[in-house]
Design a protein around this motif. Structure first.
Motif, PDB file in Angstrom:
ATOM      1  N   VAL A  98       0.799 -24.405  -8.769  1.00 10.83           N
ATOM      2  CA  VAL A  98      -0.029 -26.100  -8.968  1.00 10.83           C
ATOM      3  C   VAL A  98      -0.168 -26.238  -7.732  1.00 10.83           C
ATOM      4  N   ALA A  99      -1.419 -26.239  -7.283  1.00 12.28           N
ATOM      5  CA  ALA A  99      -1.613 -26.589  -5.813  1.00 12.28           C
ATOM      6  C   ALA A  99      -1.688 -27.732  -5.976  1.00 12.28           C
ATOM      7  N   ILE A 100      -1.270 -29.366  -5.081  1.00 14.97           N
ATOM      8  CA  ILE A 100      -1.413 -30.483  -4.976  1.00 14.97           C
ATOM      9  C   ILE A 100      -2.338 -31.418  -3.948  1.00 14.97           C
ATOM     10  N   SER A 101      -2.086 -30.245  -2.476  1.00 16.62           N
ATOM     11  CA  SER A 101      -2.733 -30.269  -1.959  1.00 16.62           C
ATOM     12  C   SER A 101      -3.184 -29.554  -0.599  1.00 16.62           C
ATOM     13  N   ALA A 102      -4.166 -29.747   0.110  1.00 14.88           N
ATOM     14  CA  ALA A 102      -4.561 -28.519   0.828  1.00 14.88           C
ATOM     15  C   ALA A 102      -4.879 -29.297   2.227  1.00 14.88           C
ATOM     16  N   CYS A 103      -4.816 -28.123   3.326  1.00  8.96           N
ATOM     17  CA  CYS A 103      -5.400 -29.329   4.719  1.00  8.96           C
ATOM     18  C   CYS A 103      -5.970 -28.032   5.701  1.00  8.96           C
ATOM     19  N   VAL A 104      -6.955 -27.926   6.315  1.00 11.72           N
ATOM     20  CA  VAL A 104      -7.034 -26.854   7.299  1.00 11.72           C
ATOM     21  C   VAL A 104      -7.476 -27.582   8.928  1.00 11.72           C
ATOM     22  N   SER A 105      -6.430 -26.554   9.198  1.00 10.88           N
ATOM     23  CA  SER A 105      -6.300 -26.503  10.712  1.00 10.88           C
ATOM     24  C   SER A 105      -7.636 -25.731  11.794  1.00 10.88           C
ATOM     25  N   GLU A 106      -6.789 -25.946  13.659  1.00  8.53           N
ATOM     26  CA  GLU A 106      -7.770 -24.856  14.136  1.00  8.53           C
ATOM     27  C   GLU A 106      -6.876 -23.624  13.994  1.00  8.53           C
ATOM     28  N   PHE A 107      -5.554 -23.263  14.063  1.00  6.14           N
ATOM     29  CA  PHE A 107      -5.540 -22.073  13.902  1.00  6.14           C
ATOM     30  C   PHE A 107      -4.700 -21.744  12.494  1.00  6.14           C
ATOM     31  N   PHE A 108      -4.283 -23.122  11.044  1.00  8.13           N
ATOM     32  CA  PHE A 108      -3.461 -22.475  10.435  1.00  8.13           C
ATOM     33  C   PHE A 108      -4.252 -23.238   9.093  1.00  8.13           C
ATOM     34  N   LEU A 109      -3.384 -22.618   7.879  1.00  8.27           N
ATOM     35  CA  LEU A 109      -4.119 -23.580   6.116  1.00  8.27           C
ATOM     36  C   LEU A 109      -2.796 -24.099   6.217  1.00  8.27           C
ATOM     37  N   VAL A 110      -3.014 -24.727   5.437  1.00  8.62           N
ATOM     38  CA  VAL A 110      -1.429 -25.376   4.022  1.00  8.62           C
ATOM     39  C   VAL A 110      -2.299 -25.586   2.958  1.00  8.62           C
ATOM     40  N   VAL A 111      -1.272 -25.438   2.531  1.00  7.61           N
ATOM     41  CA  VAL A 111      -1.427 -25.780   0.947  1.00  7.61           C
ATOM     42  C   VAL A 111       0.146 -26.011   0.722  1.00  7.61           C
ATOM     43  N   LYS A 112      -0.320 -27.511  -0.245  1.00  8.39           N
ATOM     44  CA  LYS A 112       1.804 -27.995  -0.875  1.00  8.39           C
ATOM     45  C   LYS A 112       1.435 -28.298  -2.265  1.00  8.39           C
ATOM     46  N   GLY A 113       2.236 -27.270  -2.504  1.00  9.07           N
ATOM     47  CA  GLY A 113       2.392 -27.179  -4.310  1.00  9.07           C
ATOM     48  C   GLY A 113       3.711 -26.939  -5.255  1.00  9.07           C
ATOM     49  N   HIS A 114       3.189 -26.014  -6.066  1.00  2.00           N
ATOM     50  CA  HIS A 114       4.808 -25.677  -6.589  1.00  2.00           C
ATOM     51  C   HIS A 114       4.691 -25.112  -7.703  1.00  2.00           C
ATOM     52  N   TRP A 115       5.414 -23.553  -7.701  1.00  7.58           N
ATOM     53  CA  TRP A 115       5.499 -22.529  -9.148  1.00  7.58           C
ATOM     54  C   TRP A 115       5.599 -23.265 -10.359  1.00  7.58           C
ATOM     55  N   LYS A 116       4.979 -22.577 -11.181  1.00  2.37           N
ATOM     56  CA  LYS A 116       5.412 -23.315 -12.807  1.00  2.37           C
ATOM     57  C   LYS A 116       6.198 -22.975 -12.429  1.00  2.37           C
ATOM     58  N   GLY A 117       7.098 -23.817 -13.199  1.00  9.41           N
ATOM     59  CA  GLY A 117       8.187 -23.833 -13.958  1.00  9.41           C
ATOM     60  C   GLY A 117       9.331 -24.041 -12.656  1.00  9.41           C
ATOM     61  N   CYS A 118       9.139 -24.427 -11.619  1.00  3.36           N
ATOM     62  CA  CYS A 118       9.892 -24.829 -10.630  1.00  3.36           C
ATOM     63  C   CYS A 118       9.755 -26.159 -10.056  1.00  3.36           C
ATOM     64  N   ASP A 119      10.496 -26.746 -10.746  1.00  5.67           N
ATOM     65  CA  ASP A 119       9.948 -28.138  -9.579  1.00  5.67           C
ATOM     66  C   ASP A 119      10.596 -29.151  -8.273  1.00  5.67           C
ATOM     67  N   GLN A 120      10.621 -27.627  -6.976  1.00 11.85           N
ATOM     68  CA  GLN A 120      10.482 -28.484  -5.728  1.00 11.85           C
ATOM     69  C   GLN A 120       9.259 -27.906  -5.123  1.00 11.85           C
ATOM     70  N   ASP A 121       8.428 -28.394  -4.571  1.00 12.82           N
ATOM     71  CA  ASP A 121       7.471 -28.492  -3.885  1.00 12.82           C
ATOM     72  C   ASP A 121       8.034 -27.803  -3.020  1.00 12.82           C
ATOM     73  N   SER A 122       7.005 -26.759  -2.006  1.00  8.63           N
ATOM     74  CA  SER A 122       6.982 -26.033  -1.060  1.00  8.63           C
ATOM     75  C   SER A 122       5.491 -26.504  -0.269  1.00  8.63           C
ATOM     76  N   ILE A 123       5.959 -25.758   1.036  1.00 10.47           N
ATOM     77  CA  ILE A 123       4.370 -25.918   1.895  1.00 10.47           C
ATOM     78  C   ILE A 123       4.098 -24.927   2.181  1.00 10.47           C
ATOM     79  N   ILE A 124       2.972 -24.032   1.649  1.00  8.79           N
ATOM     80  CA  ILE A 124       2.806 -22.330   2.396  1.00  8.79           C
ATOM     81  C   ILE A 124       2.064 -22.962   3.341  1.00  8.79           C
ATOM     82  N   VAL A 125       2.039 -22.273   4.984  1.00 10.41           N
ATOM     83  CA  VAL A 125       1.796 -22.359   6.045  1.00 10.41           C
ATOM     84  C   VAL A 125       0.979 -21.141   6.385  1.00 10.41           C
TER      85      VAL A 125
END
Length: 413
Positions: A98-125
């Motif tokens: 489940v993606a909550i937010s996302a952004c685009v930078s010059e050198f990387f992409l970022v998505v914040k969200g969590h796996w279903k069944g997991c309460d802890q959010d994670s940020i993938i760069v």
């Protein structure tokens, strides 16, 4: 950047969570062979997220992304290539992540969200590192500020275009100064590299002479603690000069669902004891994931034997009881039954009705499980083998309690 609206669609999912992320430098997506290669990886590996570097595309259209992923059940963000150079694409499975937010930078992409069944959010760069030193410095400074400003479970992955030590290069120049800066950057933002297996070096030059390790997964303690046992493996490179690199929870691959279960089983006394006793049986494997699979095989075998003994002759028993009830009915019409005979008649009738009900329920559930395998995800309830039934919850409850007990005992030792 706004996430495509379909990326937040949810479908029912069981709460035991596993994870797999793949990073690939595709070296261009402009030819059908590359598209088929990536689609084949998605089909065989079934990742939750896939990070593609060097797409060399101005903009990857929805149609192409769905072709790469294998269906339209995905969300994504991308950075366009400049002058047929660079380009990044990050795609995720909306059924699992489940993606909550996302952004685009010059050198990387970022998505914040969590796996279903997991309460802890994670940020993938998702990183695609530049080649020149000045741009590398800018990227590392940006990431340093970004990671330090948010207390979260971080994963930074992709192609960094930098190495950490001399053994990360073969037959090409190693720059100690930039390796030191790269290692300092990793240490200052408290990230840990997940060790790689399969292949030590992830990129090979076109002439087959120069090798380097520039593809990595770096994770924070919080991200690592979300999972039981993370591992990274490099796959064959095939259509690129880079290997596909896979991060996964080691407990992921148990193969197909090991057995079917039926609600009616848990109306019979003794089924929980069958599961518990089966779990105690010895196994020959020494690795934790293989041991778990062997335990499940034991449970499957014992439940099958118990089911055959309990329900295997159900049709024959129903037929016998039916004839017995009919005989008692005819006898009752011709003469008065005593108390014992009447009790036998009523008991035979009760057992006949109960067995008929059991048979009907099991046939109905089996038919429904077959129907569910044909339901499309967009139809809503798309999980196979009755995952929303209490019966599977019961099996998982019993088995997981045994797994937790075994893990606790292992730690104490």
């Amino acid at each position: 950047m706004e996430i495509p609206s379909n990326s937040l669609i949810c479908s029912p999912r069981y709460c035991i969570v596993f994870m797999k992320i793949i990073s690939i430098n595709v070296r261009g997506l402009g030819v059908e062979d590359k598209i088929g290669w990536v689609r084949g990886i998605c089909s065989s590996e079934k990742p939750d997220l896939i990070a593609l570097q060097e797409t060399k595309c101005k903009q990857v259209e929805d149609r192409l992304i769905h072709a790469l992923w294998g269906n339209s059940d995905c969300g994504y963000i991308q950075k366009e290539a400049v002058d047929n150079s660079g380009g990044m694409l990050l795609v995720w499975d909306i059924k699992n992540y489940v993606a909550i937010s996302a952004c685009v930078s010059e050198f990387f992409l970022v998505v914040k969200g969590h796996w279903k069944g997991c309460d802890q959010d994670s940020i993938i760069v998702h990183v695609y590192g530049p080649h020149d030193d000045a741009s590398k410095k800018i990227m590392w400074e940006s990431l340093d500020y970004f990671v330090k400003s948010i207390d979260a479970a971080w994963l930074v992955c992709g192609e960094f275009n930098e190495v950490r030590e001399p053994s990360d290069r073969l037959n090409c120049v190693f720059h100690q100064r930039w390796a030191n800066r790269f290692n300092k950057f990793i240490a200052e933002i408290n990230l840990i590299e997940i060790p790689i297996s399969g292949r030590k070096l992830t990129r090979i030059s076109d002439d087959g002479l120069k090798f380097s390790k520039i593809d990595r997964f770096l994770a924070s303690d919080k991200f690592i603690n979300l999972w039981d046992d993370l591992s990274v493996i490099a796959l064959d490179r095939k259509e690129s000069d880079h290997c596909s690199v896979v991060l996964r929870d080691k407990l992921l691959d148990y193969g197909p669902k090991p057995f079917e279960v039926f609600n009616e089983w848990f109306n019979k006394e003794g089924v929980e004891e069958v599961i518990k006793e089966a779990w105690k049986k010895p196994v020959t494997s020494i690795h934790s994931d293989s041991m778990f699979g062997d335990h499940l095989k034991n449970v499957k075998y014992c439940l099958k034997q118990w089911s055959n003994a309990t329900f295997g002759n159900l049709d024959k028993e129903i037929g016998t009881l039916k004839l017995k009830v009919e005989d008692w009915g005819k006898k009752a019409e011709s003469c008065s039954l005593n108390d014992i005979d009447r009790a036998d008649w009523l008991e035979a009738r009760r057992c006949w009705i109960e067995n008929e009900k059991s048979k009907t329920k099991m046939l109905k559930q089996k038919a429904r499980s077959r129907w569910k395998t044909k339901v499309r995800p967009e139809d809503g309830d798309c999980l196979v083998v009755l995952r929303r039934k209490k019966v599977e919850e019961k099996v998982v409850e019993v088995v997981c309690s045994l797994v937790r007990k075994q893990m606790r005992e292992g730690r104490e030792e």
